[in-house]
Design a protein around this motif. Structure first.
Motif, PDB file in Angstrom:
ATOM      1  N   VAL A   1       0.866  -1.181   0.000  1.00 13.08           N
ATOM      2  CA  VAL A   1       0.000   0.000   0.000  1.00 13.08           C
ATOM      3  C   VAL A   1       0.902   1.229   0.000  1.00 13.08           C
ATOM      4  O   VAL A   1       1.834   1.324   0.805  1.00 13.08           O
ATOM      5  N   ARG A   2       0.635   2.167  -0.945  1.00 13.15           N
ATOM      6  CA  ARG A   2       1.430   3.399  -1.027  1.00 13.15           C
ATOM      7  C   ARG A   2       0.674   4.516  -0.320  1.00 13.15           C
ATOM      8  O   ARG A   2      -0.473   4.809  -0.642  1.00 13.15           O
TER       9      ARG A   2
ATOM     10  N   VAL B   1       5.853   3.202   1.032  1.00 13.73           N
ATOM     11  CA  VAL B   1       5.234   1.910   0.719  1.00 13.73           C
ATOM     12  C   VAL B   1       5.299   1.033   1.961  1.00 13.73           C
ATOM     13  O   VAL B   1       6.342   0.935   2.616  1.00 13.73           O
ATOM     14  N   ARG B   2       4.169   0.434   2.303  1.00 14.99           N
ATOM     15  CA  ARG B   2       4.132  -0.505   3.424  1.00 14.99           C
ATOM     16  C   ARG B   2       3.377  -1.755   2.993  1.00 14.99           C
ATOM     17  O   ARG B   2       2.664  -1.754   1.985  1.00 14.99           O
ATOM     18  N   LEU B   3       3.550  -2.823   3.760  1.00 13.97           N
ATOM     19  CA  LEU B   3       2.831  -4.061   3.459  1.00 13.97           C
ATOM     20  C   LEU B   3       1.351  -3.910   3.758  1.00 13.97           C
ATOM     21  O   LEU B   3       0.953  -3.310   4.764  1.00 13.97           O
ATOM     22  N   SER B   4       0.559  -4.465   2.865  1.00 11.36           N
ATOM     23  CA  SER B   4      -0.881  -4.516   3.130  1.00 11.36           C
ATOM     24  C   SER B   4      -1.159  -5.609   4.160  1.00 11.36           C
ATOM     25  O   SER B   4      -0.252  -6.348   4.568  1.00 11.36           O
ATOM     26  N   GLU B   5      -2.385  -5.736   4.581  1.00 11.22           N
ATOM     27  CA  GLU B   5      -2.740  -6.796   5.526  1.00 11.22           C
ATOM     28  C   GLU B   5      -2.438  -8.164   4.921  1.00 11.22           C
ATOM     29  O   GLU B   5      -1.940  -9.069   5.591  1.00 11.22           O
TER      30      GLU B   5
END
Length: 264
Positions: A6-7, A12-16
């Motif tokens: 997810v941006r 940018v991070r990891l989604s669930e």
């Protein structure tokens, strides 16, 4: 079809979903990395052995030249350490380990049962007029409060168990104890199989036949996924053949594998 990242605000991070998959995927990539690393290591011409300080510094060091002569294409590196080796974090191929013979992910080959008996210098024996096992209750013993002493006295038929508490010297290994013993500074519980040269030469003596078994054994171990690797299999075969040469030095029971530990 699901987003793994997810941006947000330029980051940018990891989604669930990505967070849920991360442990399994990381493990899979790590396993692949190990497999490729092992493949390269298997082709290498260096055998790295991790051995306990006493076993590696006595019995193994005195004989490893024979392995080198038998397999001149292999170089040998011996690391002496009493700590358990982490095969996943080192380049160690095989290790000599003490325990009950069951370690997850490792193949363990039984070598011999752990055993000790009092050993001292000839002069110490004479000066202290040691004639019976009970005489050792009143002499300078290395690590005098070690519970193995109580075990040995019981095996030798001495009723005064546990022995009385007393001050004394405690050392990290039988290698250090051997130096103290040969200097006349006491008597120590040592493994006669590892000190055959000193006993045969008369530099040290074993006053009594009684052996104490702490309930463990020595094993050659390596990762299960490396079964069949040439340098490991050749060393395994050589080590077992060398051990066979010493069978006459110990009671038959010392060469019988321990019973598997009970579940639970």
């Amino acid at each position: 079809g699901r987003a793994l990242f997810v941006r947000e605000k330029g980051r940018v991070r990891l989604s669930e979903t990505g967070q849920r998959l991360l442990p399994a995927i990381s493990g899979a990539f790590a396993a692949m990395g190990d497999a490729f690393a092992a493949l390269g290591s298997d082709e290498a011409d260096v055998l790295t052995i991790s051995a306990m300080t006493t076993f590696g510094g006595t019995w193994l060091s005195a004989r490893i030249g024979g392995f080198q002569l038998a397999f001149p294409d292999l170089a040998v590196r011996i690391l002496l350490n009493n700590a358990l080796v982490d095969f996943n974090a080192t380049n160690v191929d095989v290790a000599i380990r003490v325990g009950r013979g069951v370690w997850d992910g490792l193949r363990a080959d039984f070598l011999y049962r752990s055993h000790v008996t009092p050993i001292c210098a000839p002069a110490f024996l004479e000066v202290n007029r040691i004639e019976a096992p009970a005489d050792l209750l009143d002499v300078d013993r290395l690590a005098p409060n070690d519970p193995w002493w109580a075990g040995w006295f019981a095996a030798a038929g001495v009723d005064s168990v546990p022995p009385p508490q007393r001050r004394g010297i405690e050392l990290d290994s039988q290698l250090q104890e051997a130096s103290a013993v040969q200097g006349g500074y006491g008597i120590a519980l040592m493994t006669p199989l590892l000190w055959r040269a000193e006993l045969d030469a008369g530099r040290m003596v074993r006053p009594f036949d009684a052996l104490f078994q702490p309930g463990t054994a020595h094993y050659l171990v390596h990762r299960e996924n490396r079964v069949g690797v040439r340098k490991i299999e050749r060393f395994r075969e050589w080590l077992r053949a060398e051990m066979e040469k010493d069978r006459h030095l110990l009671p038959a029971l010392m060469w019988e594998p321990l019973s598997p530990p009970e579940a639970g």
